[in-house]
Design an enzyme around this catalytic site. Sequence first.
Site, mmCIF file in Angstrom:
data_model
loop_
_atom_site.group_PDB
_atom_site.id
_atom_site.type_symbol
_atom_site.label_atom_id
_atom_site.label_comp_id
_atom_site.label_asym_id
_atom_site.label_seq_id
_atom_site.Cartn_x
_atom_site.Cartn_y
_atom_site.Cartn_z
ATOM 1 N N MET A 38 81.779 32.157 -11.128
ATOM 2 C CA MET A 38 82.480 32.451 -9.874
ATOM 3 C C MET A 38 82.022 31.468 -8.794
ATOM 4 O O MET A 38 82.173 31.730 -7.601
ATOM 5 C CB MET A 38 82.209 33.892 -9.440
ATOM 6 C CG MET A 38 82.779 34.893 -10.449
ATOM 7 S SD MET A 38 83.145 36.492 -9.741
ATOM 8 C CE MET A 38 81.537 37.019 -9.203
ATOM 9 N N LEU A 45 77.322 27.593 -7.372
ATOM 10 C CA LEU A 45 76.496 27.264 -8.536
ATOM 11 C C LEU A 45 75.030 27.070 -8.165
ATOM 12 O O LEU A 45 74.704 26.486 -7.136
ATOM 13 C CB LEU A 45 77.028 25.994 -9.211
ATOM 14 C CG LEU A 45 78.466 26.062 -9.721
ATOM 15 C CD1 LEU A 45 78.821 24.776 -10.479
ATOM 16 C CD2 LEU A 45 78.717 27.273 -10.610
ATOM 17 N N GLY A 47 70.760 28.623 -12.519
ATOM 18 C CA GLY A 47 71.137 29.504 -13.636
ATOM 19 C C GLY A 47 72.424 29.012 -14.279
ATOM 20 O O GLY A 47 72.521 28.846 -15.501
ATOM 21 N N HIS A 48 73.438 28.767 -13.443
ATOM 22 C CA HIS A 48 74.706 28.225 -13.960
ATOM 23 C C HIS A 48 74.472 26.874 -14.641
ATOM 24 O O HIS A 48 75.039 26.588 -15.692
ATOM 25 C CB HIS A 48 75.708 28.008 -12.817
ATOM 26 C CG HIS A 48 76.092 29.240 -12.070
ATOM 27 N ND1 HIS A 48 75.729 29.456 -10.757
ATOM 28 C CD2 HIS A 48 76.809 30.337 -12.439
ATOM 29 C CE1 HIS A 48 76.216 30.616 -10.349
ATOM 30 N NE2 HIS A 48 76.874 31.173 -11.343
ATOM 31 N N GLN A 63 87.806 41.877 -10.538
ATOM 32 C CA GLN A 63 86.545 42.481 -11.014
ATOM 33 C C GLN A 63 85.714 43.056 -9.876
ATOM 34 O O GLN A 63 84.598 43.508 -10.093
ATOM 35 C CB GLN A 63 85.744 41.487 -11.861
ATOM 36 C CG GLN A 63 85.129 40.334 -11.098
ATOM 37 C CD GLN A 63 84.453 39.332 -12.033
ATOM 38 O OE1 GLN A 63 85.113 38.664 -12.817
ATOM 39 N NE2 GLN A 63 83.135 39.251 -11.977
ATOM 40 N N ASP A 95 73.481 38.750 -17.014
ATOM 41 C CA ASP A 95 74.500 39.806 -17.034
ATOM 42 C C ASP A 95 74.600 40.330 -18.467
ATOM 43 O O ASP A 95 75.606 40.133 -19.150
ATOM 44 C CB ASP A 95 75.828 39.249 -16.536
ATOM 45 C CG ASP A 95 75.727 38.771 -15.098
ATOM 46 O OD1 ASP A 95 75.847 39.589 -14.185
ATOM 47 O OD2 ASP A 95 75.477 37.564 -14.887
ATOM 48 N N VAL A 116 67.400 32.302 -15.807
ATOM 49 C CA VAL A 116 66.633 31.332 -15.023
ATOM 50 C C VAL A 116 66.140 32.039 -13.759
ATOM 51 O O VAL A 116 66.905 32.740 -13.086
ATOM 52 C CB VAL A 116 67.498 30.107 -14.647
ATOM 53 C CG1 VAL A 116 66.715 29.144 -13.784
ATOM 54 C CG2 VAL A 116 67.991 29.415 -15.914
ATOM 55 N N SER A 133 70.629 34.208 -8.519
ATOM 56 C CA SER A 133 71.939 34.853 -8.416
ATOM 57 C C SER A 133 72.631 34.295 -7.176
ATOM 58 O O SER A 133 71.965 34.002 -6.173
ATOM 59 C CB SER A 133 71.750 36.370 -8.248
ATOM 60 O OG SER A 133 72.916 36.954 -7.724
ATOM 61 N N ARG A 145 74.255 35.960 -5.262
ATOM 62 C CA ARG A 145 74.092 36.987 -4.218
ATOM 63 C C ARG A 145 72.731 36.910 -3.525
ATOM 64 O O ARG A 145 72.551 37.547 -2.492
ATOM 65 C CB ARG A 145 74.310 38.388 -4.803
ATOM 66 C CG ARG A 145 75.766 38.648 -5.163
ATOM 67 C CD ARG A 145 76.032 40.101 -5.511
ATOM 68 N NE ARG A 145 77.454 40.379 -5.598
ATOM 69 C CZ ARG A 145 78.170 40.372 -6.726
ATOM 70 N NH1 ARG A 145 77.596 40.088 -7.879
ATOM 71 N NH2 ARG A 145 79.464 40.634 -6.700
#
Length: 285
Positions: free
Chosen positions: A29, A32, A35-36, A60, A156, A182, A191, A193
Amino acid sequence: MLLHRIEEVKSVIKDWKKEGFTVGLVPTMGALHAGHMSLIKKAKETCDKIVVSDFVNPIQFGPSEDFDKYPRTLDADVELCNKDGVDIVFAPSANEMYGEGNKLSNDVLTYVCPPFFYVNTLCGKSRTGHFDGVCTVVLKLFNIVQPDYAFFGQKDAQQVIIIKKMVSDLNVPVQIIQCPIVREESGLALSSRNKYLSEEGKKDALVLSKILNNIKSCYQKGITDVSALKETAYKFLTDKHDMEYLEIVDKNTLEDKSEADNNSIALIACRVDGVRLIDNIYLGE
Ligand code: AMP
């Protein structure tokens, strides 16, 4: 290359397939972070061509969730992807994905609904319809990109289990690769967020990984009773922590257990600073 239209993506993929290239998809989403980027790195190691989707998927998010304020940083995302050798960043509009107008309800749109057993627990309990939205967009992306491999984060964990179940139940010809979580040096799982957290909130957020690490070390010392393991969390919690769930279940099936074993995963969701954070840890590794 940045593409916004489904037909443009399909046309490039068609050429790649003719050349015999393997294709990897990393659904995101956007906003970035490292982690991505770890998923992208794994995709590069596995496949000839990489597509990263960058789409804040409206279906979602629940009505009271953070869809409007979710961070959107497409220019920076594209720059990172270009640097890391991503071949296509696919950033469609909601209209491109779901058609013009207000068609985002299952009165008029076909949704993929994963089984009740998998969604009526953990994140699915408080986020009604979330995994329907996730599976719907992921299956659409699979149909558009036709990847040989798709990469998802253990961050996730419930999502990966549900997507694997969808792929198996619907015979989708793609191999799902799960990549490890990560973390910041502090232990905080990365994250998008985390951007919402204040400095103070970031410190309070460390409790999630502390609780999980402590459960794992108690398990490794021989405590297997799930209730006893869960109870070890309380000493970390303050009035800054609004716990949504802490569960220890089977890492492949999400089944509840009364005794933890090497196939167990501990998962936590907790609000800190009003920000909903999730994290998890495998007990047996
Ligand atoms: P999102 O953009 O949050 O939808 O995440 C896109 C993908 O990146 C999902 O498969 C996530 O599980 C994965 N991801 C997010 N955070 C992390 C992390 N800290 N480590 C590894 N993968 C992650």
